[in-house]
Design a protein around this motif. Sequence first.
Motif, PDB file in Angstrom:
ATOM      1  N   SER A 161       0.819  -1.213   0.000  1.00 39.07           N
ATOM      2  CA  SER A 161       0.000   0.000   0.000  1.00 39.07           C
ATOM      3  C   SER A 161       0.853   1.264   0.000  1.00 39.07           C
ATOM      4  O   SER A 161       0.382   2.325  -0.396  1.00 39.07           O
ATOM      5  N   ALA A 162       2.112   1.148   0.424  1.00 37.20           N
ATOM      6  CA  ALA A 162       2.960   2.336   0.522  1.00 37.20           C
ATOM      7  C   ALA A 162       4.173   2.287  -0.397  1.00 37.20           C
ATOM      8  O   ALA A 162       5.042   3.155  -0.312  1.00 37.20           O
ATOM      9  N   GLY A 163       4.258   1.297  -1.271  1.00 39.13           N
ATOM     10  CA  GLY A 163       5.406   1.267  -2.168  1.00 39.13           C
ATOM     11  C   GLY A 163       5.716  -0.105  -2.714  1.00 39.13           C
ATOM     12  O   GLY A 163       4.882  -1.019  -2.652  1.00 39.13           O
ATOM     13  N   ARG A 164       6.882  -0.221  -3.220  1.00 36.29           N
ATOM     14  CA  ARG A 164       7.332  -1.440  -3.889  1.00 36.29           C
ATOM     15  C   ARG A 164       8.774  -1.702  -3.499  1.00 36.29           C
ATOM     16  O   ARG A 164       9.568  -0.774  -3.371  1.00 36.29           O
ATOM     17  N   VAL A 165       9.122  -2.963  -3.342  1.00 37.94           N
ATOM     18  CA  VAL A 165      10.507  -3.302  -3.078  1.00 37.94           C
ATOM     19  C   VAL A 165      10.871  -4.518  -3.915  1.00 37.94           C
ATOM     20  O   VAL A 165      10.047  -5.427  -4.113  1.00 37.94           O
ATOM     21  N   GLY A 166      12.085  -4.535  -4.427  1.00 37.39           N
ATOM     22  CA  GLY A 166      12.497  -5.669  -5.245  1.00 37.39           C
ATOM     23  C   GLY A 166      13.993  -5.640  -5.468  1.00 37.39           C
ATOM     24  O   GLY A 166      14.650  -4.616  -5.261  1.00 37.39           O
ATOM     25  N   ASN A 167      14.523  -6.776  -5.869  1.00 38.91           N
ATOM     26  CA  ASN A 167      15.961  -6.872  -6.131  1.00 38.91           C
ATOM     27  C   ASN A 167      16.235  -6.921  -7.627  1.00 38.91           C
ATOM     28  O   ASN A 167      15.317  -7.077  -8.435  1.00 38.91           O
ATOM     29  N   ARG A 168      17.512  -6.794  -7.976  1.00 43.86           N
ATOM     30  CA  ARG A 168      17.962  -6.974  -9.359  1.00 43.86           C
ATOM     31  C   ARG A 168      18.817  -8.233  -9.420  1.00 43.86           C
ATOM     32  O   ARG A 168      19.298  -8.712  -8.407  1.00 43.86           O
ATOM     33  N   ASN A 169      19.041  -8.724 -10.597  1.00 46.90           N
ATOM     34  CA  ASN A 169      19.983  -9.831 -10.727  1.00 46.90           C
ATOM     35  C   ASN A 169      21.416  -9.343 -10.514  1.00 46.90           C
ATOM     36  O   ASN A 169      21.713  -8.162 -10.659  1.00 46.90           O
ATOM     37  N   ILE A 170      22.281 -10.265 -10.206  1.00 49.39           N
ATOM     38  CA  ILE A 170      23.672  -9.945  -9.876  1.00 49.39           C
ATOM     39  C   ILE A 170      24.579 -10.467 -10.986  1.00 49.39           C
ATOM     40  O   ILE A 170      24.466 -11.625 -11.393  1.00 49.39           O
ATOM     41  N   ALA A 171      25.460  -9.597 -11.459  1.00 53.32           N
ATOM     42  CA  ALA A 171      26.390  -9.986 -12.520  1.00 53.32           C
ATOM     43  C   ALA A 171      27.790 -10.115 -11.948  1.00 53.32           C
ATOM     44  O   ALA A 171      28.055  -9.723 -10.817  1.00 53.32           O
ATOM     45  N   ALA A 172      28.672 -10.660 -12.739  1.00 52.58           N
ATOM     46  CA  ALA A 172      30.046 -10.865 -12.283  1.00 52.58           C
ATOM     47  C   ALA A 172      30.789  -9.558 -12.095  1.00 52.58           C
ATOM     48  O   ALA A 172      31.706  -9.458 -11.289  1.00 52.58           O
ATOM     49  N   ASP A 173      30.401  -8.549 -12.841  1.00 50.36           N
ATOM     50  CA  ASP A 173      31.021  -7.243 -12.653  1.00 50.36           C
ATOM     51  C   ASP A 173      30.007  -6.172 -13.034  1.00 50.36           C
ATOM     52  O   ASP A 173      28.886  -6.491 -13.429  1.00 50.36           O
ATOM     53  N   THR A 174      30.413  -4.908 -12.896  1.00 52.01           N
ATOM     54  CA  THR A 174      29.482  -3.801 -13.161  1.00 52.01           C
ATOM     55  C   THR A 174      29.875  -3.016 -14.405  1.00 52.01           C
ATOM     56  O   THR A 174      29.403  -1.905 -14.612  1.00 52.01           O
ATOM     57  N   VAL A 175      30.721  -3.583 -15.218  1.00 55.73           N
ATOM     58  CA  VAL A 175      31.320  -2.805 -16.307  1.00 55.73           C
ATOM     59  C   VAL A 175      30.391  -2.720 -17.511  1.00 55.73           C
ATOM     60  O   VAL A 175      29.940  -3.740 -18.032  1.00 55.73           O
ATOM     61  N   GLN A 176      30.125  -1.501 -17.940  1.00 53.19           N
ATOM     62  CA  GLN A 176      29.307  -1.272 -19.122  1.00 53.19           C
ATOM     63  C   GLN A 176      30.172  -0.812 -20.287  1.00 53.19           C
ATOM     64  O   GLN A 176      31.011   0.070 -20.127  1.00 53.19           O
ATOM     65  N   LEU A 177      29.908  -1.414 -21.424  1.00 50.21           N
ATOM     66  CA  LEU A 177      30.554  -1.002 -22.670  1.00 50.21           C
ATOM     67  C   LEU A 177      29.498  -0.365 -23.563  1.00 50.21           C
ATOM     68  O   LEU A 177      28.453  -0.957 -23.808  1.00 50.21           O
ATOM     69  N   ALA A 178      29.775   0.846 -24.004  1.00 50.04           N
ATOM     70  CA  ALA A 178      28.889   1.499 -24.974  1.00 50.04           C
ATOM     71  C   ALA A 178      29.645   1.625 -26.271  1.00 50.04           C
ATOM     72  O   ALA A 178      30.741   2.184 -26.297  1.00 50.04           O
ATOM     73  N   ASP A 179      29.086   1.076 -27.326  1.00 52.61           N
ATOM     74  CA  ASP A 179      29.718   1.232 -28.629  1.00 52.61           C
ATOM     75  C   ASP A 179      28.664   1.736 -29.611  1.00 52.61           C
ATOM     76  O   ASP A 179      27.620   2.236 -29.194  1.00 52.61           O
ATOM     77  N   ALA A 180      28.939   1.628 -30.871  1.00 53.11           N
ATOM     78  CA  ALA A 180      28.011   2.189 -31.850  1.00 53.11           C
ATOM     79  C   ALA A 180      26.686   1.428 -31.910  1.00 53.11           C
ATOM     80  O   ALA A 180      25.740   1.881 -32.553  1.00 53.11           O
ATOM     81  N   TYR A 181      26.622   0.297 -31.238  1.00 48.64           N
ATOM     82  CA  TYR A 181      25.432  -0.562 -31.358  1.00 48.64           C
ATOM     83  C   TYR A 181      24.553  -0.579 -30.118  1.00 48.64           C
ATOM     84  O   TYR A 181      23.420  -1.051 -30.178  1.00 48.64           O
ATOM     85  N   GLY A 182      25.055  -0.134 -28.988  1.00 50.86           N
ATOM     86  CA  GLY A 182      24.245  -0.157 -27.787  1.00 50.86           C
ATOM     87  C   GLY A 182      25.087   0.006 -26.550  1.00 50.86           C
ATOM     88  O   GLY A 182      26.315   0.174 -26.630  1.00 50.86           O
TER      89      GLY A 182
END
Lengths: 339, 339, 339, 339
Positions: B249-270
């Motif tokens: 009634s007062a909100g939402r709580v939830g988790n995310r999946n866990i990956a081996a690392d947090t590194v993001q690569l952005a290239d010309a495709y995504g």
Amino acid sequence: MSAALPVAILGAGRIGQVHARTIAHLIPEARVVGVADPRLGAAQALAAELGIPTVSDDPAQLIADPQVQAVLVCSSTDTHADLVIQAARAGKHIFCEKPLDLDLGRIDTVLAEVERAGVQLMLGFNRRFDPDFARVRALVASGAVGRPEMLRITSRDPAPPPAEYAAVSGGMFLDMTIHDFDMARFVMGQEVVELHAMAAVLVDPAIGAAGDVDSAVISLRFADGALGVIENSRRAVYGYDQRVEVLGSAGRVGNRNIAADTVQLADAYGQHDPLPLDFFMQRYAAAYAAEIQAFVAAVRGAGPLSVGGHDGRMAVVLGLAAKRSVALGRPVRIQEVAG
Amino acid sequence: MSAALPVAILGAGRIGQVHARTIAHLIPEARVVGVADPRLGAAQALAAELGIPTVSDDPAQLIADPQVQAVLVCSSTDTHADLVIQAARAGKHIFCEKPLDLDLGRIDTVLAEVERAGVQLMLGFNRRFDPDFARVRALVASGAVGRPEMLRITSRDPAPPPAEYAAVSGGMFLDMTIHDFDMARFVMGQEVVELHAMAAVLVDPAIGAAGDVDSAVISLRFADGALGVIENSRRAVYGYDQRVEVLGSAGRVGNRNIAADTVQLADAYGQHDPLPLDFFMQRYAAAYAAEIQAFVAAVRGAGPLSVGGHDGRMAVVLGLAAKRSVALGRPVRIQEVAG
Amino acid sequence: MSAALPVAILGAGRIGQVHARTIAHLIPEARVVGVADPRLGAAQALAAELGIPTVSDDPAQLIADPQVQAVLVCSSTDTHADLVIQAARAGKHIFCEKPLDLDLGRIDTVLAEVERAGVQLMLGFNRRFDPDFARVRALVASGAVGRPEMLRITSRDPAPPPAEYAAVSGGMFLDMTIHDFDMARFVMGQEVVELHAMAAVLVDPAIGAAGDVDSAVISLRFADGALGVIENSRRAVYGYDQRVEVLGSAGRVGNRNIAADTVQLADAYGQHDPLPLDFFMQRYAAAYAAEIQAFVAAVRGAGPLSVGGHDGRMAVVLGLAAKRSVALGRPVRIQEVAG
Amino acid sequence: MSAALPVAILGAGRIGQVHARTIAHLIPEARVVGVADPRLGAAQALAAELGIPTVSDDPAQLIADPQVQAVLVCSSTDTHADLVIQAARAGKHIFCEKPLDLDLGRIDTVLAEVERAGVQLMLGFNRRFDPDFARVRALVASGAVGRPEMLRITSRDPAPPPAEYAAVSGGMFLDMTIHDFDMARFVMGQEVVELHAMAAVLVDPAIGAAGDVDSAVISLRFADGALGVIENSRRAVYGYDQRVEVLGSAGRVGNRNIAADTVQLADAYGQHDPLPLDFFMQRYAAAYAAEIQAFVAAVRGAGPLSVGGHDGRMAVVLGLAAKRSVALGRPVRIQEVAG
């Protein structure tokens, strides 16, 4: 380019205004030549704002107007069927807000009239035109997730409607979930063949007293065997929660909610992000414009008609099936309802 | 501080090894004094690695060993009930991997023996000890989301087990979903009173040929009226998908999946992020350690016992109810099954 | 496999304890045979906990011990150079916490002794072994972002050290930024040739009174012309902020901060995520283990030596260059300092 | 409400069209009564599209038109100063695209004329009106992050301009970074007193051959002692990278980049999100509309004037200081340049 398509707006309420402004400002291929509303003042105000030449308190007058080539039915739900039939008989193309009607027999009558008249009919399932959901569908259709196996729709209103609205609207399944049923058919690109609805009154007892529910979990089975689930609640205090996810043999695709900005504040207590937009007209602003653009293009022969009469009928069928499932306490085959 | 708790490991397979290493390296309050496995070589290898003094091919020998105060039942499912009964009669405290048994009557016999013996019994529902899920539960229990109204568990294995496993494991609901049933009871802090399962074979026809399913949507109704849904699939090519969300009634709580690392690569495709961890022993490494720490603390009187015999029984009850729902094609009241 | 490598821990403080426990629990290829600390009690406690056979209040005793093949120098900074020289002369391989020394001439003496002795020397720049930063480096080295053009390091401590620490530590650039300088060289795979440091006292006036700074922006020019920037602050109330980003001709790669869990709470006020970990030993727990594993492997001939004497020297050179840039109010060519 | 403000558009190129359409469709408080462009066809096309009554190839004609109360200077940079002076002398309020001019003396002449005429002058630093950056500024101004200590602006164009543009535009610092300089002053709410620019040609050698740079790190010192850094690159193949972050004594605030949709695809290779928008007119569409709304409101006395002549001058001063810093290879005090 041929001349702009002359359209009439039937109903000058909130959604009629949105469509009229969209055409006036964003769609040079059409122009609003008339607006009608029994509340004449509302029609006059809109006409003054946008320079619409003809104003009436009677939609029939605009339907009869020979210069009008298409109408947008934006009036209250109980008038939809009549206006669509009148417009079809007058040879006008029709954009109609959902639902066509709450009664299947009546819907069939309407569709028969539309077919007989040979006019185009488009239903206002705006979410198909939302950039996020359109992208989800495009990725599913492209095979990016392989064979679709599981659909999940989380659909939660920011706040419940007044309980009295429950009766006139046909109830949550026909008023709110109807959008999710259409989304399910759209994203998966196939029909639902069975559903089971488990529902409850958790948000507002007055909704229950009015004979409706405000929370539900609806399991779906699709024609090719894939499964799905729709989660509904009439209340999400954190905003309008509109998420779709598809699991397939080769991956998963899904959208996130949209907030007013992307600014994160991190302080000693946490990392805080803005809430999702909480007003459907803001959340779906782009979708409202895109659906009217699609309608105008279809009428002008510049694009395919999407969201036709069958789509309008099936969303109501699924809503009725969900009501039946709750009433009987068992799964319902769609054929039981669809006739 | 009193002396370290002497425990025996019954079963030197994958999970027995994990628990033995956890105790050896991370839990000074306990020590492994014996390991037994019918495959004597496996027991010997583990003993050599960790310096465990006693090795046997017969768990009964360690159960009878007077210096052993607690046993960890890590053997195959069909031996759980017998070993728990033997250990209880010998006055040993017991940690038992799930499930206790696939037969309710047998489970009741086991629980009666445990109660008669007055020993502690803890079931290995490790996910309760995962930092993410423990945090979700803590926030729900604290009232952070108000009254819980809707639970969603998305639980997807990275890849299906061999079809032959379907038979011996009791099927997906008793092997895989059993964790989600326990999570549902844990996070909501109450019992499920009704469920409906819609299931399909979408991932591997051989699983269907073996009489099992690999995909399901399970609707839940809780004692206080709240709703829930568990989505299961035996395949998620993008990793082990383990998400829990609670709407209140007062909100939402939830988790995310866990990956081996947090590194993001952005290239010309995504913008590309790493996949979720795809091996349950890696994903739940912290949870495995925390559950054994909790067991040792409980036996030593330094903490409450959690995940007891009733929890072990109810998870099986819900699994059986789901099987029954699929077989009968209708919702099932838990009382029908629970006896 | 040959016998486990016998090592001695010189210094039983916080970091010495971490390394000793890592070897005892996670690295079967090595064993701790001795621990020395002038505070004998600390050494005794660690020895008791882990069953280390030899304890001393004099590191020289362990360095002279013929069974010791490698030492981990974990004592205070001002003792590093002496202990490394002693160990090198004794033919022991050496892992040394950063920095080798704060004086370049003294560092050169140490490196000459190490080279003469032919032993291996590894510097404790643990961040290179963090899974996130290792992944960033791997992606850069693989060409995933094309030619690297711009590096950004955001490095902020959760809270400032006591002002008196400023003097003994050599100041922020040699104590804190030294890690970022090493990271810059590591991620870009090349040397810095010029830098400019703009610094300020914004967090704690006492740090300024002690002659140090607590905030800085350091611009870098690399040998191939690429640019970089390090942002430092001694205070980030939201946690330990450790981010690296590389822009290249073909994309961008960077990490996110790591929190204790992934649980998000959305309520009427926002969407709230947990804070980044705020203790370096927790944030870099995996890195501490991985660097010792790498050292043990290198000494045993099972892997390359990484982070050698040159790396230790260059990080100090860059720290001295930053101090010089602030003192002179102008950019500094690294050659001016490096000799 | 008083009658709509009659404005003239001077320059019918890309940005002139944007502003004209904004007024026509979104700002009922103003109306475009004239458009002028030496390329008469461009002006005629825009007039036809929007029903603008007066068209000319000479801006002077519209400036002299007594019915025009305000002008939007959207012509090429080299004409800004002259047109602003003409308009001021004619008593018209003025919105002028950045920069006012590239020469400080000329800017001072312009500002003196504007002051003498008593008309309002607003500069087109549209980013101040972006919802994200406006929110960052509002949070900083509200004290949400305590005392601001460190600003970071990451500003990267998707692709470099033609090299020949480098000469006419005044170079990267006066063409591109000028926006970031204004953002720095806006977000921090104070002046920059010193800067150091380290620059390079990394993207396109032709830009270097034309005497300009394409990559830079610019360190900033603010009047109250806070620090800042601007990172620029003329190329980010993953989209238009526009991020601002402020660290303060009580926290951190920053925005994320904006993509066309929020849809994530997870497959066997990663979790893939859409790229940031890569066209400035799309990225800043809302900002362009909001700045004109603010201008119209200010002229009508319905809101404060923001981004005035001093702001226009200071952004150029900082751009010139950056050029000077690169030329001299040292930090530059802003007073050296500002006169």
